[in-house]
Design a protein around this motif. Structure first.
Motif, PDB file in Angstrom:
ATOM      1  N   THR A   1       0.755  -1.090  -0.069  1.00  0.00           N
ATOM      2  CA  THR A   1      -0.052   0.161  -0.025  1.00  0.00           C
ATOM      3  C   THR A   1       0.743   1.355   0.145  1.00  0.00           C
ATOM      4  N   LEU A   2       0.760   2.093  -0.698  1.00  0.00           N
ATOM      5  CA  LEU A   2       1.382   3.180  -1.274  1.00  0.00           C
ATOM      6  C   LEU A   2       0.585   4.642  -1.147  1.00  0.00           C
ATOM      7  N   LEU A   3       1.343   5.450  -0.824  1.00  0.00           N
ATOM      8  CA  LEU A   3       0.669   6.918  -0.642  1.00  0.00           C
ATOM      9  C   LEU A   3       1.422   7.828  -1.549  1.00  0.00           C
ATOM     10  N   LYS A   4       0.836   8.539  -2.472  1.00  0.00           N
ATOM     11  CA  LYS A   4       1.716   9.343  -3.608  1.00  0.00           C
ATOM     12  C   LYS A   4       1.966  10.688  -2.781  1.00  0.00           C
ATOM     13  N   SER A   5       3.569  10.969  -2.913  1.00  0.00           N
ATOM     14  CA  SER A   5       3.763  11.994  -1.986  1.00  0.00           C
ATOM     15  C   SER A   5       3.447  13.210  -2.612  1.00  0.00           C
ATOM     16  N   THR A   6       3.228  14.476  -2.094  1.00  0.00           N
ATOM     17  CA  THR A   6       2.994  15.554  -2.805  1.00  0.00           C
ATOM     18  C   THR A   6       4.325  16.517  -3.119  1.00  0.00           C
ATOM     19  N   ASP A   7       5.530  15.695  -2.394  1.00  0.00           N
ATOM     20  CA  ASP A   7       6.833  16.341  -2.855  1.00  0.00           C
ATOM     21  C   ASP A   7       7.274  16.234  -4.117  1.00  0.00           C
ATOM     22  N   LYS A   8       8.105  17.091  -4.601  1.00  0.00           N
ATOM     23  CA  LYS A   8       8.726  17.179  -6.063  1.00  0.00           C
ATOM     24  C   LYS A   8       9.416  16.064  -6.213  1.00  0.00           C
ATOM     25  N   GLY A   9       9.306  15.205  -7.187  1.00  0.00           N
ATOM     26  CA  GLY A   9      10.056  14.001  -7.249  1.00  0.00           C
ATOM     27  C   GLY A   9      11.477  14.296  -7.879  1.00  0.00           C
ATOM     28  N   PRO A  10      12.756  13.640  -7.475  1.00  0.00           N
ATOM     29  CA  PRO A  10      13.974  13.813  -7.966  1.00  0.00           C
ATOM     30  C   PRO A  10      14.171  13.557  -9.345  1.00  0.00           C
ATOM     31  N   ARG A  11      15.155  14.202 -10.119  1.00  0.00           N
ATOM     32  CA  ARG A  11      15.478  14.117 -11.435  1.00  0.00           C
ATOM     33  C   ARG A  11      16.757  13.366 -11.427  1.00  0.00           C
ATOM     34  N   CYS A  12      16.752  12.090 -12.086  1.00  0.00           N
ATOM     35  CA  CYS A  12      18.136  11.421 -12.458  1.00  0.00           C
ATOM     36  C   CYS A  12      18.454  11.794 -13.677  1.00  0.00           C
ATOM     37  N   SER A  13      19.811  12.796 -13.800  1.00  0.00           N
ATOM     38  CA  SER A  13      20.218  13.212 -15.159  1.00  0.00           C
ATOM     39  C   SER A  13      20.633  11.923 -15.900  1.00  0.00           C
ATOM     40  N   GLU A  14      21.383  10.945 -15.122  1.00  0.00           N
ATOM     41  CA  GLU A  14      22.045  10.033 -15.922  1.00  0.00           C
ATOM     42  C   GLU A  14      21.285   9.140 -16.710  1.00  0.00           C
ATOM     43  N   LYS A  15      20.030   8.874 -16.376  1.00  0.00           N
ATOM     44  CA  LYS A  15      18.750   8.300 -17.043  1.00  0.00           C
ATOM     45  C   LYS A  15      17.734   9.435 -17.575  1.00  0.00           C
ATOM     46  N   ALA A  16      17.765  10.477 -17.477  1.00  0.00           N
ATOM     47  CA  ALA A  16      16.993  11.496 -17.872  1.00  0.00           C
ATOM     48  C   ALA A  16      15.342  11.149 -17.376  1.00  0.00           C
ATOM     49  N   THR A  17      15.482  10.801 -16.220  1.00  0.00           N
ATOM     50  CA  THR A  17      14.287  10.331 -15.669  1.00  0.00           C
ATOM     51  C   THR A  17      13.927  10.938 -14.405  1.00  0.00           C
ATOM     52  N   THR A  18      12.603  11.581 -14.262  1.00  0.00           N
ATOM     53  CA  THR A  18      12.032  12.065 -12.799  1.00  0.00           C
ATOM     54  C   THR A  18      11.023  10.936 -12.261  1.00  0.00           C
ATOM     55  N   PHE A  19      11.675  10.781 -11.169  1.00  0.00           N
ATOM     56  CA  PHE A  19      10.881   9.791 -10.248  1.00  0.00           C
ATOM     57  C   PHE A  19       9.704  10.379  -9.719  1.00  0.00           C
TER      58      PHE A  19
END
Length: 199
Positions: free
Chosen positions: A61-79
């Motif tokens: 069971t997960l609760l989506k956080s309202t915090d801005k997700g971090p961006r990983c430049s190595e994979k050009a992905t925002t989590f």
């Protein structure tokens, strides 16, 4: 209650981890699984792989956080950040198992599941978080409390079991990795209300 649960989906480990950083809040119990739990976990994976049957971990069971997700430049992905309301013992153990697979011989798993750049894909509560980071980064930390000792012993247990399992056949390592990612499942609940989620 129906309005509280946004979605419930069957997810394999690959899809469970995709695009997420898991954060275990401090109100959750610290890591507490012991050798009996790790043995059950390992035997379930081994048996499923050897018999070609899928394995079900239970619910997360997960609760989506309202915090801005971090961006990983190595994979050009925002989590996106998800708080773990229920299932942290299993998620932490799966994370440590994947780390063990990476250490034994599939280093690419580390970048895919464990850490992207300086972003750790699992953040534990304050008692465990720095210790887990040190484990991930290979610093061989000395545990000062039982819950951290369990994290270290769990990782070492899986490294030993995996190494022994693949001793005569290195191909089994890739088989283990693919089985865990694609053939083991959980039911993922995403909830929208923290108070009700805790209940």
């Amino acid at each position: 209650m129906a309005g509280v649960i946004q979605s419930a989906q069957v997810k394999n480990v690959y899809n469970l981890f995709a695009g997420k950083v898991f954060r275990v809040p401090d109100y959750q119990r610290s890591y507490a699984w012991e050798k009996k739990n790790w043995e059950d976990f390992w035997n379930d994976i081994k048996e499923g792989l050897l018999t070609g049957t899928e394995h079900y971990w239970g619910t997360i069971t997960l609760l989506k956080s309202t915090d801005k997700g971090p961006r990983c430049s190595e994979k050009a992905t925002t989590f996106e950040i998800y708080e773990v309301v229920d299932g942290q013992q299993r998620i932490t153990t799966i994370y440590l198992f994947i780390l063990a697979l990476a250490k034994v011989g599939i280093p690419v798993l580390k970048g895919n599941f464990i850490k992207c750049g300086d972003i750790y894909r699992l953040e534990l509560g304050s008692l465990n978080n720095q210790f887990l980071k040190d484990l991930v980064d290979g610093r061989n930390p000395t545990p000062d409390i039982k819950t951290n000792r369990l994290l270290k012993e769990c990782l070492e247990y899986f490294e030993r079991q995996i190494s022994s399992f693949i001793e005569n056949d290195k191909n089994k390592l890739e088989d283990l990795s693919m089985y865990l990612q694609n053939q083991t499942f959980c039911l993922e609940f995403i909830v929208q209300d923290e108070a009700l989620a805790i209940k």
